[in-house]
Scaffold this motif. Structure first.
Motif, PDB file in Angstrom:
ATOM      1  N   GLN A  87     -34.055  27.704   5.850  1.00 56.57           N
ATOM      2  CA  GLN A  87     -34.837  28.162   7.002  1.00 56.57           C
ATOM      3  C   GLN A  87     -36.107  28.883   6.544  1.00 56.57           C
ATOM      4  O   GLN A  87     -37.187  28.678   7.091  1.00 56.57           O
ATOM      5  N   PHE A  88     -35.977  29.739   5.521  1.00 53.20           N
ATOM      6  CA  PHE A  88     -37.140  30.449   4.992  1.00 53.20           C
ATOM      7  C   PHE A  88     -38.168  29.461   4.443  1.00 53.20           C
ATOM      8  O   PHE A  88     -39.362  29.597   4.687  1.00 53.20           O
ATOM      9  N   ALA A  89     -37.688  28.484   3.684  1.00 53.29           N
ATOM     10  CA  ALA A  89     -38.594  27.495   3.088  1.00 53.29           C
ATOM     11  C   ALA A  89     -39.324  26.709   4.180  1.00 53.29           C
ATOM     12  O   ALA A  89     -40.533  26.451   4.079  1.00 53.29           O
ATOM     13  N   GLU A  90     -38.619  26.354   5.237  1.00 49.67           N
ATOM     14  CA  GLU A  90     -39.240  25.615   6.344  1.00 49.67           C
ATOM     15  C   GLU A  90     -40.297  26.477   7.042  1.00 49.67           C
ATOM     16  O   GLU A  90     -41.390  26.000   7.365  1.00 49.67           O
ATOM     17  N   ASN A  91     -39.978  27.756   7.245  1.00 54.75           N
ATOM     18  CA  ASN A  91     -40.949  28.659   7.872  1.00 54.75           C
ATOM     19  C   ASN A  91     -42.174  28.899   6.988  1.00 54.75           C
ATOM     20  O   ASN A  91     -43.297  29.006   7.485  1.00 54.75           O
ATOM     21  N   ILE A  92     -41.960  28.985   5.677  1.00 51.06           N
ATOM     22  CA  ILE A  92     -43.084  29.135   4.744  1.00 51.06           C
ATOM     23  C   ILE A  92     -43.975  27.896   4.819  1.00 51.06           C
ATOM     24  O   ILE A  92     -45.209  28.000   4.872  1.00 51.06           O
ATOM     25  N   HIS A  93     -43.328  26.717   4.867  1.00 49.00           N
ATOM     26  CA  HIS A  93     -44.093  25.472   4.956  1.00 49.00           C
ATOM     27  C   HIS A  93     -44.913  25.425   6.250  1.00 49.00           C
ATOM     28  O   HIS A  93     -46.108  25.107   6.236  1.00 49.00           O
ATOM     29  N   THR A  94     -44.302  25.786   7.373  1.00 49.03           N
ATOM     30  CA  THR A  94     -44.995  25.783   8.666  1.00 49.03           C
ATOM     31  C   THR A  94     -46.155  26.769   8.668  1.00 49.03           C
ATOM     32  O   THR A  94     -47.264  26.441   9.116  1.00 49.03           O
ATOM     33  N   SER A  95     -45.920  27.976   8.159  1.00 48.94           N
ATOM     34  CA  SER A  95     -46.982  28.990   8.110  1.00 48.94           C
ATOM     35  C   SER A  95     -48.114  28.555   7.186  1.00 48.94           C
ATOM     36  O   SER A  95     -49.289  28.786   7.480  1.00 48.94           O
TER      37      SER A  95
END
Length: 193
Positions: A87-95
């Motif tokens: 989830q963190f990695a996905e949010n980092i990618h989106t940001s």
């Protein structure tokens, strides 16, 4: 007044003497119409104010995803958070994507101001393009607002367009819609004929 517009002048006087033995004094009076100069000055001041407001807004918009990236990266480094890594990695990618889009918008703004912004139209499948548009919250995600897409008659339709520019425009509109909607839904409706 000319054509209903008030004109403004700068008027000045200058005294000088000519001759060494018997100097003759002269008075030179001059006037300049500064109406257009005042108008250009006002337009320039307005443009500078708009640019300052743009830079203030952009710096705030850049800080939001950058802050998210830093916080999430720090959380990823904590050893007891393995269950949340994906989830963190996905949010980092989106940001990161959002940050890149903001930087591209700034570069495009500079190009447009210099008259160098060009469109690159190419064939694009409209339904696939719309499917790839996602919810963009500029700030904290508000779960009280849903994102819905209604697409009608676009299945398999191919159009000529600059997908990058069109995506920028729609993403900005969607982002603003989320920014100013507290409760309810943001709906993107597309109908093709």
């Amino acid at each position: 007044m000319v054509d209903g517009r008030e004109e403004k002048y700068v008027i000045g006087r200058y005294q000088f003497s000519i001759g060494e033995t018997k100097p003759i004094r002269y008075l030179l009076t001059y006037g300049f119409n500064v109406t257009q100069l005042k108008q250009v000055q006002a337009e320039l001041e307005q443009a500078l104010k708009a640019k300052d407001e743009f830079l203030a807004t952009v710096s705030h918009e850049i800080r939001t995803p950058l802050h998210s990236i830093i916080v999430l990266a720090n959380l990823l480094n904590e050893g007891d958070r393995e269950s949340e890594t994906e989830q963190f990695a996905e949010n980092i990618h989106t940001s990161s994507q959002h940050l890149l889009e903001l930087v591209n918008d700034i570069l495009d703004f500079s190009k447009a101001e210099a008259g160098q912004l060009k469109l690159n139209p190419e064939p694009m499948k409209l339904d696939a393009f719309i499917d790839n548009l996602n919810r963009i919250d500029s700030g904290a995600r508000n779960d009280n607002v849903a994102f819905k897409k209604h697409v009608e008659g676009c299945e398999g339709l191919e159009v000529m367009g600059d997908s990058t520019r069109l995506s920028q425009v729609l993403n900005n509109l969607i982002s603003n819609a989320f920014k100013f909607t507290k409760v309810g839904e943001v709906t993107l409706s597309v109908a093709c004929e």
